[in-house]
Design an enzyme around this catalytic site. Sequence first.
Site, PDB file in Angstrom:
ATOM      1  N   CYS A 111      53.913  39.668  53.619  1.00 46.78           N
ATOM      2  CA  CYS A 111      52.583  39.057  53.413  1.00 46.78           C
ATOM      3  C   CYS A 111      52.201  38.959  51.936  1.00 46.78           C
ATOM      4  O   CYS A 111      51.294  38.207  51.578  1.00 46.78           O
ATOM      5  CB  CYS A 111      51.523  39.833  54.175  1.00 46.78           C
ATOM      6  N   HIS A 131      44.180  38.763  51.290  1.00 50.60           N
ATOM      7  CA  HIS A 131      45.090  38.512  52.407  1.00 50.60           C
ATOM      8  C   HIS A 131      44.293  38.674  53.703  1.00 50.60           C
ATOM      9  O   HIS A 131      43.504  39.610  53.850  1.00 50.60           O
ATOM     10  CB  HIS A 131      46.249  39.502  52.355  1.00 50.60           C
ATOM     11  N   ASN A 165      46.417  36.156  60.891  1.00 54.02           N
ATOM     12  CA  ASN A 165      47.231  36.619  59.761  1.00 54.02           C
ATOM     13  C   ASN A 165      48.459  35.709  59.652  1.00 54.02           C
ATOM     14  O   ASN A 165      49.337  35.758  60.509  1.00 54.02           O
ATOM     15  CB  ASN A 165      47.641  38.076  59.998  1.00 54.02           C
TER      16      ASN A 165
END
Length: 322
Positions: A112, A249, A279
Amino acid sequence: MYSTIAGTGRYLPERVLSNHDLEKIVDTTDEWIRERTGIERRHIAAPGETTADLAEKAARRAMEAAGVTPAEIDFLVVGTTTPDVVFPNVGCLVQERLGIAGCAAFSVEAACSGFIYALSVADRFVATGKSRCALVIGAETLSRITDWNDRTTCVLFGDGAGAVVLKPAAEPGIISTHLAADGGYKDLLYHPYGPSRQRDPERDVEGPFIQMKGNEVFKVAVKTLQGIVDVALKANGMDQSAVNWLIPHQANLRIIQATAKRLGLSMERVICTLQDHGNTSAASVPMALDVAVRDGRIRRGDTLLLEAFGGGLTWGACLLRY
Ligand code: COA
């Protein structure tokens, strides 16, 4: 010399999977997902639609916004953890579609944090005069490595791509980037298999999907993100009040709120897209940036703090003037 963001773009696959849709797939509720994560829906790539497909579309939009043609791109880097194939890397696949043979094209594998890592690399090339126009992409099809029978993970992830074009500038631009990792946390969030460590059906009980100790990831994420935003501000002698927008994020609303609190920022100053995107790993930060640039919240001259964390564990931050 510095690098500066000349344009942003994003692309989301057409199909939207809502929390209510997920109620029909696993034992969960819209209420549980919203309360624990903040996510309401996510986009899922169509069968046959790959990470490079999403990346190319986001890249073309970023180039259009920057007013550059593909021919001007001389450096191409993609953050992704779900490449189309082992090789060629997604950067090469996108490069071929853009018809810009010759420039460096590669991908960065930092889960990520992939976009922040890729941005940091591209920034070095542009700021040192080695690149005049860099394309930086974060793109993922996490739905392909998600176990759709596992309610503890499948409610979290989605697909998408975001991109930026970086150009040289006399003023920042990117003020600083900060990268970190701790492989000691490798067992908190991982995919168990790959070309070199293949699944042995006799021995391996885990399926070929994302594995996560959610609670523990949560705690480490809060701690490391608070640390890295402090590092980014301190490195530049900047006070929290100088930050106009936090672009975090998009993993969990409660993690985002913890970072905002640390910065003394009200949630109105935080770009949140996780309710609509879930996500999306390396795609989440550049997509959130593009959303807020295009809806007019982020304006030229604003100071932005980007941050991300992910499997590895890896984490990073970028302070920039838009
Ligand atoms: N629907 C309904 N119930 C669920 C569920 C779901 N989708 N997933 C888990 N549950 C249940 C659990 O089984 C547990 O039940 P129990 O109390 O009977 O054992 C209960 O909900 C609480 O589970 P827990 O894991 O403690 O919840 P949580 O508040 O920690 O939230 C996460 C779980 C995954 C949302 C949260 O830990 C998180 O977001 N962690 C970070 C993950 C992350 O960001 N990963 C990506 C990093 S890039």
